[in-house]
Design a protein around this motif. Sequence first.
Motif, PDB file in Angstrom:
ATOM      1  N   LEU A  72       0.846  -1.200   0.000  1.00 60.02           N
ATOM      2  CA  LEU A  72       0.000   0.000   0.000  1.00 60.02           C
ATOM      3  C   LEU A  72       0.877   1.244   0.000  1.00 60.02           C
ATOM      4  O   LEU A  72       0.623   2.215  -0.706  1.00 60.02           O
ATOM      5  N   LEU A  73       1.937   1.162   0.796  1.00 59.75           N
ATOM      6  CA  LEU A  73       2.857   2.295   0.908  1.00 59.75           C
ATOM      7  C   LEU A  73       3.554   2.564  -0.430  1.00 59.75           C
ATOM      8  O   LEU A  73       3.573   3.699  -0.918  1.00 59.75           O
ATOM      9  N   THR A  74       4.091   1.501  -1.041  1.00 58.61           N
ATOM     10  CA  THR A  74       4.781   1.713  -2.318  1.00 58.61           C
ATOM     11  C   THR A  74       3.795   2.204  -3.380  1.00 58.61           C
ATOM     12  O   THR A  74       4.130   3.034  -4.212  1.00 58.61           O
ATOM     13  N   SER A  75       2.550   1.700  -3.318  1.00 54.40           N
ATOM     14  CA  SER A  75       1.560   2.108  -4.314  1.00 54.40           C
ATOM     15  C   SER A  75       1.223   3.583  -4.180  1.00 54.40           C
ATOM     16  O   SER A  75       1.229   4.319  -5.163  1.00 54.40           O
ATOM     17  N   THR A  76       0.915   4.005  -2.954  1.00 55.25           N
ATOM     18  CA  THR A  76       0.567   5.420  -2.779  1.00 55.25           C
ATOM     19  C   THR A  76       1.774   6.283  -3.120  1.00 55.25           C
ATOM     20  O   THR A  76       1.626   7.349  -3.715  1.00 55.25           O
ATOM     21  N   GLY A  77       2.971   5.782  -2.767  1.00 60.01           N
ATOM     22  CA  GLY A  77       4.184   6.510  -3.133  1.00 60.01           C
ATOM     23  C   GLY A  77       4.283   6.672  -4.638  1.00 60.01           C
ATOM     24  O   GLY A  77       4.522   7.764  -5.144  1.00 60.01           O
ATOM     25  N   THR A  78       4.038   5.559  -5.356  1.00 59.71           N
ATOM     26  CA  THR A  78       4.103   5.595  -6.816  1.00 59.71           C
ATOM     27  C   THR A  78       3.098   6.592  -7.366  1.00 59.71           C
ATOM     28  O   THR A  78       3.423   7.423  -8.215  1.00 59.71           O
ATOM     29  N   ILE A  79       1.855   6.516  -6.858  1.00 59.07           N
ATOM     30  CA  ILE A  79       0.811   7.423  -7.340  1.00 59.07           C
ATOM     31  C   ILE A  79       1.239   8.865  -7.104  1.00 59.07           C
ATOM     32  O   ILE A  79       1.121   9.715  -7.992  1.00 59.07           O
ATOM     33  N   ALA A  80       1.774   9.121  -5.909  1.00 54.40           N
ATOM     34  CA  ALA A  80       2.183  10.490  -5.587  1.00 54.40           C
ATOM     35  C   ALA A  80       3.263  10.965  -6.557  1.00 54.40           C
ATOM     36  O   ALA A  80       3.181  12.071  -7.096  1.00 54.40           O
ATOM     37  N   VAL A  81       4.266  10.111  -6.803  1.00 52.78           N
ATOM     38  CA  VAL A  81       5.366  10.511  -7.683  1.00 52.78           C
ATOM     39  C   VAL A  81       4.862  10.745  -9.106  1.00 52.78           C
ATOM     40  O   VAL A  81       5.145  11.776  -9.719  1.00 52.78           O
ATOM     41  N   VAL A  82       4.070   9.788  -9.609  1.00 54.73           N
ATOM     42  CA  VAL A  82       3.561   9.917 -10.975  1.00 54.73           C
ATOM     43  C   VAL A  82       2.683  11.169 -11.092  1.00 54.73           C
ATOM     44  O   VAL A  82       2.803  11.939 -12.045  1.00 54.73           O
ATOM     45  N   ALA A  83       1.812  11.382 -10.083  1.00 54.23           N
ATOM     46  CA  ALA A  83       0.929  12.549 -10.121  1.00 54.23           C
ATOM     47  C   ALA A  83       1.752  13.829 -10.118  1.00 54.23           C
ATOM     48  O   ALA A  83       1.430  14.786 -10.820  1.00 54.23           O
ATOM     49  N   ALA A  84       2.832  13.833  -9.337  1.00 60.99           N
ATOM     50  CA  ALA A  84       3.674  15.029  -9.276  1.00 60.99           C
ATOM     51  C   ALA A  84       4.310  15.306 -10.637  1.00 60.99           C
ATOM     52  O   ALA A  84       4.288  16.439 -11.129  1.00 60.99           O
ATOM     53  N   ILE A  85       4.853  14.251 -11.249  1.00 60.02           N
ATOM     54  CA  ILE A  85       5.469  14.426 -12.572  1.00 60.02           C
ATOM     55  C   ILE A  85       4.428  14.903 -13.580  1.00 60.02           C
ATOM     56  O   ILE A  85       4.645  15.835 -14.339  1.00 60.02           O
ATOM     57  N   TYR A  86       3.267  14.256 -13.530  1.00 60.15           N
ATOM     58  CA  TYR A  86       2.167  14.595 -14.425  1.00 60.15           C
ATOM     59  C   TYR A  86       1.781  16.062 -14.240  1.00 60.15           C
ATOM     60  O   TYR A  86       1.502  16.770 -15.198  1.00 60.15           O
ATOM     61  N   TYR A  87       1.781  16.490 -12.991  1.00 57.53           N
ATOM     62  CA  TYR A  87       1.406  17.867 -12.681  1.00 57.53           C
ATOM     63  C   TYR A  87       2.397  18.860 -13.296  1.00 57.53           C
ATOM     64  O   TYR A  87       2.013  19.883 -13.851  1.00 57.53           O
ATOM     65  N   ILE A  88       3.689  18.518 -13.201  1.00 62.32           N
ATOM     66  CA  ILE A  88       4.713  19.392 -13.774  1.00 62.32           C
ATOM     67  C   ILE A  88       4.516  19.498 -15.285  1.00 62.32           C
ATOM     68  O   ILE A  88       4.529  20.588 -15.854  1.00 62.32           O
ATOM     69  N   ILE A  89       4.279  18.333 -15.912  1.00 69.52           N
ATOM     70  CA  ILE A  89       4.047  18.316 -17.359  1.00 69.52           C
ATOM     71  C   ILE A  89       2.863  19.208 -17.691  1.00 69.52           C
ATOM     72  O   ILE A  89       2.909  20.037 -18.604  1.00 69.52           O
ATOM     73  N   TYR A  90       1.797  19.034 -16.915  1.00 65.39           N
ATOM     74  CA  TYR A  90       0.570  19.784 -17.170  1.00 65.39           C
ATOM     75  C   TYR A  90       0.807  21.281 -17.044  1.00 65.39           C
ATOM     76  O   TYR A  90       0.363  22.076 -17.865  1.00 65.39           O
ATOM     77  N   LYS A  91       1.567  21.655 -16.012  1.00 61.89           N
ATOM     78  CA  LYS A  91       1.851  23.077 -15.795  1.00 61.89           C
ATOM     79  C   LYS A  91       2.603  23.663 -16.983  1.00 61.89           C
ATOM     80  O   LYS A  91       2.276  24.744 -17.473  1.00 61.89           O
ATOM     81  N   GLN A  92       3.612  22.900 -17.410  1.00 58.56           N
ATOM     82  CA  GLN A  92       4.440  23.387 -18.506  1.00 58.56           C
ATOM     83  C   GLN A  92       3.635  23.557 -19.786  1.00 58.56           C
ATOM     84  O   GLN A  92       3.727  24.575 -20.458  1.00 58.56           O
ATOM     85  N   THR A  93       2.826  22.526 -20.080  1.00 58.18           N
ATOM     86  CA  THR A  93       2.094  22.594 -21.341  1.00 58.18           C
ATOM     87  C   THR A  93       0.963  23.618 -21.260  1.00 58.18           C
ATOM     88  O   THR A  93       0.633  24.246 -22.255  1.00 58.18           O
ATOM     89  N   SER A  94       0.392  23.800 -20.074  1.00 62.52           N
ATOM     90  CA  SER A  94      -0.651  24.805 -19.916  1.00 62.52           C
ATOM     91  C   SER A  94      -0.107  26.181 -20.240  1.00 62.52           C
ATOM     92  O   SER A  94      -0.794  27.015 -20.820  1.00 62.52           O
ATOM     93  N   ARG A  95       1.117  26.385 -19.845  1.00 61.73           N
ATOM     94  CA  ARG A  95       1.743  27.676 -20.109  1.00 61.73           C
ATOM     95  C   ARG A  95       1.794  27.923 -21.622  1.00 61.73           C
ATOM     96  O   ARG A  95       1.504  29.011 -22.104  1.00 61.73           O
ATOM     97  N   ALA A  96       2.158  26.854 -22.345  1.00 61.66           N
ATOM     98  CA  ALA A  96       2.191  26.966 -23.807  1.00 61.66           C
ATOM     99  C   ALA A  96       0.800  27.318 -24.335  1.00 61.66           C
ATOM    100  O   ALA A  96       0.649  28.135 -25.241  1.00 61.66           O
TER     101      ALA A  96
END
Lengths: 253, 664
Positions: free
Chosen positions: B633-657
């Motif tokens: 459960l811990l590794t899963s939530t960790g994975t989700i958090a990391v992926v969501a964070a990366i996804y968020y950065i991507i989203y921020k960058q592309t939104s700017r475009a």
Amino acid sequence: MMLLQVNHLQKIFQTRFSKEKTIALQDVNFSVEDGEYIAIMGESGSGKTTLLNTLATLDKPTSGSVILNGHDVTKIKENKLAEFRREHLGFIFQDFNLLDTLSVRDNIFLPLVLGRQKVRVMEQRLEKLAPKLNIADLLNKQPFELSGGQKQRVAIARALITEPELVLADEPTAALDFKNSESLLALLEGINETGQTILMVTHSAIAASHAKRVLFIKDGRIFHQLYRAKREAAEFMQEISMTMTNLLGTEVR
Amino acid sequence: MFYVKLASRNIRQSMSNFLPFGLSSVVMFLMNLMIATILFSPSLKKLPGWGNFAMLLGLGLIVLTIFATIFMVYSYRFLLKRRTKEFGLYNILGLKKRHIARISILELLMMFLVTVVIGTILGIILAKFLYLFLIHLVGENYFDLQWSPLAVGIVTIMFACIYLLLMIISSCSIHRHSSLELLHNASKGEKEPKSRGILALLGIIFLAIGYYLALTVASPLDALTKFFIAVLFVIFGTLLFYMSFTIWLLKRQKKNQHYYYQPKHFITVSSMLYRMKQNAVGLANITILVTMTFVTLATTVGLFSSINGFLDDHFVRNTTITIHATEPRSTALIEQVAEKNGIPLKNEISYELSPSLIGTMKDGTFKNKQNLSDLTSVNFMTAKTYERLTGRTINLKGSEAIAYPAVGSLIENKVTFGNHTFEIKSKISGIRNFPSISMTASNWLILIVSNKEQIQPILADAAKAMGSPNKLGFETTISADMTTTDAKTLQTALSDYRANGDKPIRHINQDKKSTPEGMPPTFERYDDMHEQLLSFAGGFLFIGLILGFTFILGTALIIYYKQISEGEQDKRSFEILQEVGLSSEEVRQTIRSQVLLVFFMPIAVAIVHFGFAFIMIQKLISLFGTTRFGLLLLTSTGTIAVVAAIYYIIYKQTSRAYYRIVER
């Protein structure tokens, strides 16, 4: 009653990297009475679009003032501009500017929705407006299904539904064929007769001949005006054409 | 030559169109090449358990190739769509379609060459780093990776095929369209999509079936077989969900006038509805990619991090010897041989168990039937052994038994084997000095019974079922702590002995005339097992991280393409809206809520998907111990958090475009 007063309006464009200045408007003065129908005529590059954009608050003048109903629109703060346009002005554009994503009905409702108007009020106003503009059958269609003339009638409905003090029209017939142009101009004339003030910018003598007064603009200056008085449009048009060839052809200094 | 010039000029001039395509091409080439380089490098064979790696890497390469193909086609069609106008202009200016096709083929050829050159150089360098990482994961210290021309060759051929496919796609699309169509392709009016209730229902049903499969998984092996079926259902369900369910939902929102005619909802709902048809596939792809990333990373990280716990549960001491003989004889032999070789048996423990009966357990009845999806392995232990192991006294009468369900659970109070039924007197959750997990992929039940005699008929039945002519005898397990060298010596010394159930243990040279029947003692050592598992799980984690990384990258590019193309479509709309009376602040809000929806929907759906997948993953990993639910459960939530964070950065960058395109 004086509705709009334009005083010493000046607009100078300067590109960021060059010192060269382009004067788009210089010392423009005129006023519009309530209920008038004015056409501003000029060639492309004469400054008529800049003038319209300034009146429409889409552009800020370098100096001078535009007073609509006692308020100087050039002094309105940036974040209040959209609201001002929505409440006091109506727009009719050359290429209609309907949103593809909205149905005809929703396109007309657009300014009212943005102004948070009640659904009931919107419906009532549309009910009154639709038969006049002959668009009652089109309301549930999408814009891409309409012809040019139909689109422009929808655009007029969108301009009128807010019951604006002034309707600004930018070459409303430019994208239409002759027959559609004629009926549209007749329609605008009819709207003006109900008391709606209209200011139209055009380079077409035919379009201008339907107005009550025509202002001529060249190189950013208003230098002449004609009144239609009781004349027929065709008769008025001849005078406009003549003025155009005579006055606009010569160099103005 | 003229066309070559024209093509190269095109690429240079519309860099903003070609760059994302080139980037995805190079990155896909790079990922494939790195894996292929490691796979085909002679260095791999020097790793212990390289067979496992090779298999995993091969599998990873196949997945990546499929992904690269789909992805390149997606990127290229985006590029093509943006260039139809340019091609239309060429056509009108007098170039024949054949020539335009030639230009576009030449462009692709150049992109291909650039991809191969840059990809190969970067690939060879980066593969070395990646290899170091792999070596580190599996705890080895052989760091030199030789590059392999074979790998470059194979990946180049693979990409040549992909580019050939792209050339076919481009030629087809150019020939299909007339020149005027080419000019106007970018601006086509579209009717509002119809809501198709049947498809929406079908999507929900597909998702429900996929979820149901995940929920009803009974055992690890069951999970393995059902996993792919469930995945297929969920993929199609997701696609249908976006294609029809979202449209249905938006239409409902639109019907509700008081909701719809509010500035915030008005623009968002109408433009989402308008765009949903073309968006559905993109959103479904993003959702599936994000889910895949979650699943791959959570599984492999979970697997990797449960090794130590698993081994601790399995090994009571660092060395375990199993002999197919009774306990007194076995311990006597081991102690005698150990003493002769001067090996101390520290912390020695021994116990006797019946051989494993493998079959199915249903409603408390055991059957000697091997159903792969639901296996249970049963061992009997005598009360005497239990008392000796734990130091506790128990009192079992007649057919009373104590149950220890080490893996899995036992609900019933009776367990029946053929004609014999045991009354379960009590259930325990552990036995001191006894492993709590076995190496077999099944449930594991230990029954403590009063004596050996009462289970003889059961063992005889099992022997018959297995087709073995011999009687099944008890096995003895002796665990002790000893050094690696001592263990090796002991193993060599013991390998000459043969144990055969109730018969005495014999040395092979004892009787010159014939070799005695039976099996030598078997050894299991903590360190050996650790190395094996680490190489296996490390390889898994390695592939998992590479695939996860590629999936996230794929998601990033899809989001980028979506944002850019939508930004361009919306540019005009936002101009009109502002002229009609939408303030720039409201524009920003509208964009934000619109983009946020598109951003959060895939993540939210992916998390729901993953929630169900988690149940399956947990079953799969329970091969490595059931107690590590918390860790997973811990590794899963960790994975989700990391992926969501990366996804968020991507989203921020592309939104700017996107803002940059739309802002007036």
